[in-house]
Design a protein around this motif. Structure first.
Motif, PDB file in Angstrom:
ATOM      1  N   LEU A   7      -2.974  -9.668   1.347  1.00  0.00           N
ATOM      2  CA  LEU A   7      -3.649 -10.245   2.499  1.00  0.00           C
ATOM      3  C   LEU A   7      -3.811 -11.744   2.344  1.00  0.00           C
ATOM      4  CD1 LEU A   7      -5.265  -9.506   5.049  1.00  0.00           C
ATOM      5  CD2 LEU A   7      -7.241  -9.281   3.574  1.00  0.00           C
ATOM      6  N   VAL A 150      -6.927   2.035  -7.096  1.00  0.00           N
ATOM      7  CA  VAL A 150      -5.980   2.485  -8.105  1.00  0.00           C
ATOM      8  C   VAL A 150      -5.981   1.415  -9.191  1.00  0.00           C
ATOM      9  CG1 VAL A 150      -4.014   1.546  -6.779  1.00  0.00           C
ATOM     10  CG2 VAL A 150      -3.611   3.190  -8.614  1.00  0.00           C
ATOM     11  N   ASP A 181      -7.255   6.848  -6.660  1.00  0.00           N
ATOM     12  CA  ASP A 181      -5.893   7.172  -6.245  1.00  0.00           C
ATOM     13  C   ASP A 181      -4.984   7.270  -7.476  1.00  0.00           C
ATOM     14  OD1 ASP A 181      -3.641   7.631  -4.752  1.00  0.00           O
ATOM     15  OD2 ASP A 181      -3.453   5.578  -3.993  1.00  0.00           O
ATOM     16  N   ARG A 210      -0.578  10.075  -6.872  1.00  0.00           N
ATOM     17  CA  ARG A 210      -0.727   8.808  -6.162  1.00  0.00           C
ATOM     18  C   ARG A 210      -0.427   9.010  -4.677  1.00  0.00           C
ATOM     19  NH1 ARG A 210       0.674   3.455  -7.402  1.00  0.00           N
ATOM     20  NH2 ARG A 210      -0.085   2.158  -5.675  1.00  0.00           N
ATOM     21  N   ALA A 216      -5.447   7.993   0.680  1.00  0.00           N
ATOM     22  CA  ALA A 216      -6.674   8.006  -0.128  1.00  0.00           C
ATOM     23  C   ALA A 216      -7.893   7.846   0.781  1.00  0.00           C
ATOM     24  CB  ALA A 216      -6.631   6.897  -1.181  1.00  0.00           C
ATOM     25  N   ILE A 262     -15.012 -11.582   6.305  1.00  0.00           N
ATOM     26  CA  ILE A 262     -14.537 -11.444   4.921  1.00  0.00           C
ATOM     27  C   ILE A 262     -14.563 -12.811   4.267  1.00  0.00           C
ATOM     28  CG2 ILE A 262     -12.711 -10.586   3.420  1.00  0.00           C
ATOM     29  CD1 ILE A 262     -11.652  -8.929   5.711  1.00  0.00           C
ATOM     30  N   GLY A 317      -7.998  -4.993   7.773  1.00  0.00           N
ATOM     31  CA  GLY A 317      -7.636  -3.660   7.296  1.00  0.00           C
ATOM     32  C   GLY A 317      -8.623  -3.010   6.364  1.00  0.00           C
ATOM     33  N   GLY A 342       0.483  -2.124   6.946  1.00  0.00           N
ATOM     34  CA  GLY A 342       0.808  -1.601   8.271  1.00  0.00           C
ATOM     35  C   GLY A 342      -0.288  -0.755   8.888  1.00  0.00           C
TER      36      GLY A 342
HETATM   37  C1  UD2 Z   1      -5.423  -5.870   2.959  1.00  0.00           C
HETATM   38  C2  UD2 Z   1      -6.720  -5.086   3.114  1.00  0.00           C
HETATM   39  C3  UD2 Z   1      -6.505  -3.715   2.544  1.00  0.00           C
HETATM   40  C4  UD2 Z   1      -5.413  -3.017   3.306  1.00  0.00           C
HETATM   41  C5  UD2 Z   1      -4.160  -3.875   3.229  1.00  0.00           C
HETATM   42  C6  UD2 Z   1      -3.021  -3.380   4.069  1.00  0.00           C
HETATM   43  C7  UD2 Z   1      -8.771  -6.411   3.276  1.00  0.00           C
HETATM   44  C8  UD2 Z   1      -9.816  -7.165   2.554  1.00  0.00           C
HETATM   45  N1  UD2 Z   1      -7.826  -5.805   2.501  1.00  0.00           N
HETATM   46  O1  UD2 Z   1      -4.873  -6.065   1.684  1.00  0.00           O
HETATM   47  O2  UD2 Z   1      -7.687  -2.951   2.619  1.00  0.00           O
HETATM   48  O3  UD2 Z   1      -5.804  -2.784   4.620  1.00  0.00           O
HETATM   49  O4  UD2 Z   1      -4.400  -5.178   3.676  1.00  0.00           O
HETATM   50  O5  UD2 Z   1      -2.653  -2.122   3.774  1.00  0.00           O
HETATM   51  O6  UD2 Z   1      -8.792  -6.363   4.495  1.00  0.00           O
HETATM   52  N2  UD2 Z   1      -5.277   1.061  -3.160  1.00  0.00           N
HETATM   53  C9  UD2 Z   1      -5.210   2.432  -3.418  1.00  0.00           C
HETATM   54  N3  UD2 Z   1      -3.972   2.997  -3.572  1.00  0.00           N
HETATM   55  C10 UD2 Z   1      -2.810   2.283  -3.442  1.00  0.00           C
HETATM   56  C11 UD2 Z   1      -2.893   0.909  -3.141  1.00  0.00           C
HETATM   57  C12 UD2 Z   1      -4.148   0.326  -3.005  1.00  0.00           C
HETATM   58  O7  UD2 Z   1      -6.238   3.091  -3.517  1.00  0.00           O
HETATM   59  O8  UD2 Z   1      -1.734   2.854  -3.586  1.00  0.00           O
HETATM   60  C13 UD2 Z   1      -6.599   0.430  -3.003  1.00  0.00           C
HETATM   61  C14 UD2 Z   1      -6.801  -0.834  -3.823  1.00  0.00           C
HETATM   62  O9  UD2 Z   1      -7.257  -0.521  -5.122  1.00  0.00           O
HETATM   63  C15 UD2 Z   1      -7.806  -1.601  -2.977  1.00  0.00           C
HETATM   64  C16 UD2 Z   1      -7.472  -1.174  -1.557  1.00  0.00           C
HETATM   65  O10 UD2 Z   1      -6.698   0.004  -1.654  1.00  0.00           O
HETATM   66  O11 UD2 Z   1      -9.130  -1.271  -3.251  1.00  0.00           O
HETATM   67  C17 UD2 Z   1      -6.714  -2.256  -0.791  1.00  0.00           C
HETATM   68  O12 UD2 Z   1      -5.618  -2.743  -1.540  1.00  0.00           O
HETATM   69  P1  UD2 Z   1      -5.448  -4.303  -1.870  1.00  0.00           P
HETATM   70  O13 UD2 Z   1      -6.730  -4.884  -2.286  1.00  0.00           O
HETATM   71  O14 UD2 Z   1      -4.293  -4.447  -2.777  1.00  0.00           O
HETATM   72  O15 UD2 Z   1      -5.064  -4.854  -0.431  1.00  0.00           O
HETATM   73  P2  UD2 Z   1      -5.270  -6.373   0.160  1.00  0.00           P
HETATM   74  O16 UD2 Z   1      -6.669  -6.780   0.009  1.00  0.00           O
HETATM   75  O17 UD2 Z   1      -4.216  -7.236  -0.372  1.00  0.00           O
END
Ligand code: UD2
Ligand code: MN
Length: 581
Positions: A7, A150, A181, A210, A216, A262, A317, A342
């Motif tokens: 993001l 995760v 996850d 996963r 999740a 945010i 998201g 997405g």
């Molecule tokens: C943004 C959103 C994120 C999600 C994403 C698009 C914010 C602050 N963050 O990216 O929530 O909507 O855009 O998809 O709006 N995670 C799992 N399993 C997985 C991958 C991730 O549980 O396979 C968790 C991860 O640990 C985290 C959350 O999902 O807590 C969101 O992932 P991120 O932080 O990598 O996403 P971000 O902030 O880049």
């Protein structure tokens, strides 16, 4: 096409924090933009809390509303001098640079520093002044806070949970659900169970394989008992008074989906930074999320103050509240979306087009660590995974505008044999059943400042050498004197790069460098013509396919492919109107 792997940050007040390209600065950065002077932040919050608790009882009995509870159990921290306390930038001694660097990849932020900052640190109350005075209803619905993770870093996961426990009115917090996850880190197993066992409200759900963040979240939602679902990323810090303003919006209208502002927790020094006002989530083609400020005129026209809810075309998201029943009425998320990406587009289009609203609530603020990269592995190729998710969203929600998505660099995804996007029947049925509005409606009503012409160019196709126009008659192409009134001379140049009249497209496929007319089909590469802008010629340029140019015969009786020669005017073409490049 550039696929964002994470993001993008919002602008931090007074300075641009988009320093992706910048070298990692491992020591503390300057504090400009951070209004975190130690003592004032503490006492201001405290004064507010005291005032609130005095007023509550009287206001509540008369009106059924009370001032936002600015509860903060971290106000008098055990360790006022701890690293990073009060959201201050934290320092690392220079001899620690190596270890900082070494541990960076565990989370793609300064993990070493995070581990030294108290898991229940205080942060400055960054709400606009009026927020603490706002009234909310006494009988707000309760919420289940859902964190999916995760392999999250231990200290940031704990800090996320503590920030919810310490800054949410207990009666509104039904539970905190941690959805693991399928993490591989050992400390996220038994040690996490043990740590969380001291908090009766925290439950942990372990997925057996996963699933990705989308499924999740679905698992977390299915287990939730609160009336409202509140999703958060697992590396956040909820700020003072964050919860009630969100629940208040859902209470007022169950189809409202509120998101907090945010704010930015620095990935380098873990300081808590304010972001610009009036920011909302938008998208650009090809469905790339971004931030943009509300237009100045819009703010004036609507007399908006910095604490008013902001209509938001697309949510980032990760952070939002939604009425649980409404979430399921909307069909939740498309469970066919994998890993990451997405789903924010999907739920945003779905909410708006099917009768709901997305808002950013400036009185609710949550800090988030924005990272340059996903710190976890993608089971399959990352680019392909995100592309496939976006194709599913485009195919279900974008109607005729999906050509803009494919046209902005995703032509290759039209080849369905090479790209298995899975079954979409259920998603398409859902959209019908909910009688959702069109994507055109969404653009006109929710995101009117988005420029989305359906074709790149249209009108007559003028050939510079012949000084005549292309015409389609009796199934074949010829040249005529240009005559605007003739429908036979009207062509479109589409986002899929077709030169098209109704169902017929000009094709470069034929033996002997001729051209052919074919029924238009999106997946056929031989129907795509590059027609690019060139400064010297304005918009009079070639049609190039397979490195060959479309050329008119000098007598105007032929049309053929030839080696491109920049000076050859018989290869120069121009449409009457250009809507986009
Ligand atoms: C943004 C959103 C994120 C999600 C994403 C698009 C914010 C602050 N963050 O990216 O929530 O909507 O855009 O998809 O709006 N995670 C799992 N399993 C997985 C991958 C991730 O549980 O396979 C968790 C991860 O640990 C985290 C959350 O999902 O807590 C969101 O992932 P991120 O932080 O990598 O996403 P971000 O902030 O880049
Ligand atoms: Mn995140």
């Amino acid at each position: 096409v550039k696929i964002t792997s994470s993001l993008s940050k919002q602008h931090v007040k007074g300075k641009d924090v988009n320093h992706n390209e910048e070298k990692f600065e491992l020591r503390a950065v300057d504090k400009s933009g951070v209004n975190a002077t130690k003592e004032p932040a503490k006492s201001i919050i405290k004064a507010k809390a005291e005032e609130d608790s005095k007023d509550n009882s009287t206001v509540a009995r008369k009106t059924g509303v009370h001032k936002v509870v600015s509860l903060d159990l971290t106000l008098s921290p055990r360790d006022a001098n701890a690293v990073g306390q009060f959201g201050q930038p934290a320092l690392v001694a220079s001899h620690e640079d190596a270890v900082v660097r070494k541990r960076w990849n565990e989370g793609h932020f300064n993990v070493y520093l995070s581990d030294q900052i108290p898991v229940d640190r205080a942060i400055p109350d960054t709400r606009p002044d009026t927020c603490a005075q706002n009234l909310v209803h006494d009988d707000l619905p309760s919420t289940s806070v859902i964190f999916c993770f995760v392999d999250e870093v231990w200290s940031t996961l704990l800090r996320s949970v503590h920030s919810v426990l310490n800054r949410s009115p207990p009666h509104l917090l039904k539970e905190i659900i941690l959805v693991d996850d399928f993490s591989t880190k050992d400390n996220l197993k038994a040690p996490l169970d043990e740590y969380m066992s001291q908090f009766p409200k925290v439950r942990i759900i372990r997925l057996k394989e996963r699933q990705g963040l989308i499924r999740a979240r679905l698992a977390g939602a299915a287990a939730a008992e609160g009336e409202v679902l509140t999703f958060l990323d697992s590396h956040v810090e909820c700020n003072v008074g964050w919860l009630e303003p969100l629940l208040e919006r859902v209470y007022q209208d169950r189809k409202k989906v509120p998101c907090p502002v945010i704010e930015v927790i620095s990935d380098k020094d873990l300081s808590y930074m304010l972001v610009d006002n009036f920011q909302r989530g938008i998208f650009k083609w090809p469905l790339v999320f971004g931030w943009s400020a509300l237009p100045e005129e819009y703010i004036k026209k609507n007399n908006m103050t910095i604490s008013d809810p902001i209509r938001c075309p697309v949510m980032a998201g990760g952070l939002f509240s939604i009425d649980k029943k409404y979430f399921y009425e909307l069909g939740a998320y498309d469970p066919g979306l994998d890993v990451w990406g997405g789903e924010n587009m999907e739920i945003s289009f779905k909410i708006w087009m099917c009768g709901g609203e997305i808002e950013i609530i400036p009185c609710s603020r949550v800090g988030h660590i924005f990272r340059g990269q996903n710190p976890y592995k993608f089971p399959k190729d990352r680019q392909k995974t995100v592309e496939r998710n976006l194709v599913r969203v485009a195919e279900v929600w974008l109607d005729e505008y999906k050509d803009l998505f494919y046209g902005h660099g995703y032509h290759h995804l039209l080849d369905r044999k090479a790209n298995d996007i899975g079954n979409l029947t259920e998603q398409i049925e859902l959209r019908k059943r909910l009688k959702c509005k069109s994507f055109k409606w969404y653009l006109d009503n929710v995101y009117p400042d988005m420029n989305a012409p359906l074709v790149k160019a249209e009108g007559q196709v003028f050939n510079r050498g012949l000084r005549k126009c292309l015409a389609l008659q009796k199934g074949s192409l010829s040249f005529e004197l240009c005559d605007l009134s003739k429908q036979s001379q009207h062509f479109n140049y589409t986002w899929l790069r077709h030169i098209r009249q109704h169902d017929l497209c000009v094709s470069s496929q034929s033996e002997s460098n001729g051209f052919a007319l074919q029924t238009c089909e999106n997946a056929k590469p031989e129907l795509r013509w590059f027609h690019k802008s060139s400064k010297a010629e304005h918009l009079i340029t070639e049609f190039v396919s397979r490195h060959m140019c479309l050329e008119a015969g000098p007598q105007g009786d032929t049309l053929h492919l030839n080696r491109c020669v920049p000076s050859n005017t018989f290869q120069k073409w121009q449409f009457t109107h250009y809507h986009a490049q």
